[in-house]
Design an enzyme around this catalytic site. Structure first.
Site, short mmCIF file in Angstrom:
data_model
loop_
_atom_site.label_atom_id
_atom_site.label_comp_id
_atom_site.label_asym_id
_atom_site.label_seq_id
_atom_site.Cartn_x
_atom_site.Cartn_y
_atom_site.Cartn_z
N GLU A 266 122.75 -62.11 13.71
CA GLU A 266 123.62 -61.99 12.52
C GLU A 266 123.38 -60.60 11.99
OE1 GLU A 266 124.74 -61.25 9.11
OE2 GLU A 266 123.29 -62.72 8.35
N CYS B 259 124.86 -58.73 3.10
CA CYS B 259 125.63 -58.35 4.30
C CYS B 259 127.08 -58.82 4.21
CB CYS B 259 124.97 -58.92 5.55
SG CYS B 259 124.78 -60.72 5.54
#
Length: 487
Positions: free
Chosen positions: A255, A288
């Protein structure tokens, strides 16, 4: 010194391996981003400690894999119980360690740690499965078998919560774990190790090795006895991990970064759009998933900008321990300078800084003011590269084709936010966006049953629900013939 006091809480600074504390000959200094005060000397692991942890996890694997799903789930629920009892301790320590808001840790982040464990424990027992199906009279049965030792390398922006997104499904799947927390924020991982031991998790099932990425992290991902590697962090680091994992063909889940669009359509509710845009400054921009590229229709750009600027003016930046604070400091001096470098280069290139653009002069330290860069060049680094700080850009569009090209115009594809007043139009645009998660008229709604991950260079694989078990387990299909039986 093997223990330190942080926010009144005693934290062991040694590694946690095979149910015991293990010290290293060398240490590294952990400091608080709030005021640069030293929090303690942390054991600095490397090949020796990694080998010990992987060996412990490998030895513990057969027993944990043989533990019934019901019994695994019971221990995981006990872990969740203990987390809930210690929400205040965990929240206060993590705020000191990474500078994120105490109110967020108390109200959402640490309760979510417990929820992560409860969800995957219950999913394992109640939801994991696939209907049997028939092929020419033969029965197919799908099952998920424990795979082995999972190496988990986790980030600093929400250290414990993001770690347990990985730890919980790995343990539920029957894997054993070696966790390498981010070197800037190691403290709550150590506290969590104590919680797992108190909950009755067998020795060796969960291990923590602290240290630098180039030492402990590199040794871990290259280890031949791993069965899985899961990493959350930057694209360059993921490439290094993938190269190391390739020698052992260790499956990886990544990720990675994001440079997500926050799209404001011409018919959008401006109040809602401005509110959602301001939320992109959450955690001092160190998220993020943030929609850092505001793309607004030119016909409403001025009105949106005024509404947005007015809301930003109400934000309070300061000590994250103050319950009234909205934006705290950046996590570390190195990261602060990286953010400042992005903004300085944009200014040198003639970018229009609407507000911010500088460190907060009143607060000093690691506090960078919320910043908006208006109409930067489409291919400039402030638009295309992940800043990971309180820095947003604003650009305008006129047509849907132009919008979609801009929204998909970076190497990332983690998320997108779309604000629209028309359901059908929103659906048309959403289908064209390249992203793992798209929020329409909302932000940061996260259900663990849903797939989570990124497209393009924002990641490899998905987490959540069955997708997590697909990664941490060996998925097996057993085909049984109707022939040859003697009973």
């Amino acid at each position: 010194m093997t223990n330190v006091k942080v926010a009144g809480v005693t934290v062991d600074t040694r590694h946690f391996i095979n149910g015991e504390r293990v010290a290293s000959d060398e240490t590294f200094t952990n400091t608080s981003p709030i005021d640069a005060s030293p929090l303690g000397e942390i054991s600095r692991g490397g090949q020796r400690e990694v080998d010990m942890a992987v060996a412990a996890a490998r030895a513990a694997f057969p027993g944990w894999a043989a533990t019934s799903p019901k019994d695994r789930a019971a221990i995981m629920h006990k872990i969740a119980d203990l987390v809930e009892e210690r929400v205040s301790e965990l929240a206060n320590v993590e705020t000191m360690d990474n500078g994120a808001l105490l109110r967020s840790h108390l109200r959402g982040v640490m309760p979510r740690v417990a929820h992560n464990f409860r969800f995957f424990a219950d999913y394992l027992v109640n939801d994991l499965g696939h209907p049997d199906f028939e092929t020419r009279g033969h029965n197919n049965h799908v099952s998920w078998d424990p795979s082995g030792v999972a190496a988990l390398i986790t980030p600093w922006n929400a250290p414990l919560m993001l770690a347990t997104w990985k730890i919980a499904p790995a343990l539920a799947a029957g894997d054993t774990v070696v966790l390498k927390p981010a070197e800037w924020t190691p403290l709550t991982a150590s506290l969590f190790a104590d919680i797992t031991a108190e909950a009755g998790l067998p020795a060796g099932v969960f291990n923590v090795v602290q240290g630098y990425g180039k030492e402990a992290g590199a040794s871990l991902v290259a280890h031949p006895d791993l069965s899985r590697i899961s990493f959350t962090g930057s694209v360059p680091t993921a490439k290094s991990i993938a190269r190391a994992a390739a020698d052992n063909l260790t499956p990886c889940s990544f990720e990675l970064g994001g440079k997500s669009p926050c799209i404001v359509m011409e018919d959008a509710d401006l109040e809602l759009a401005a509110t959602l845009a301001v939320e992109q400054y959450d955690n001092a921009g160190q998220v993020c998933l943030s929609g850092t590229r505001i793309l607004v229709h030119e016909n409403i750009a001025d009105a949106f900008a005024e509404a947005f600027k007015a809301k930003v003016a109400t934000l309070r930046q300061g000590d994250p321990r103050d319950i009234e604070t909205d934006i705290g400091p950046q996590v570390h001096r190195v990261h602060f300078e990286r953010i400042k470098g992005f903004v300085d280069r944009a200014k040198d290139g003639g970018a229009n800084i609407v507000f911010g653009g500088e460190p907060n002069a009143e607060l000093g330290g690691l506090y960078f003011s919320p910043t908006l860069v208006k109409n930067p060049e489409v291919d400039s680094e402030i638009v295309t590269q992940e800043v990971f700080g309180p820095v947003l850009t604003m650009q305008t569009f006129t047509t849907d084709d132009e919008l979609v090209a801009m929204a998909n115009g970076t190497e990332f594809g983690l998320a997108a936010i779309l604000v629209s007043g028309n359901r059908e139009h929103a659906d048309v645009i959403a289908k064209q966006l390249v992203a793992g998660t798209i929020w329409v008229n909302c932000f940061f709604v996260r259900d663990l049953r849903a797939p989570f991950g990124g497209s393009k260079k924002s990641g490899v694989g998905r987490e959540g629900g069955t997708w997590s078990f697909d990664f941490y387990a060996d998925v097996k299909n057993t085909v049984v013939s109707p022939n040859g039986w003697k009973e």
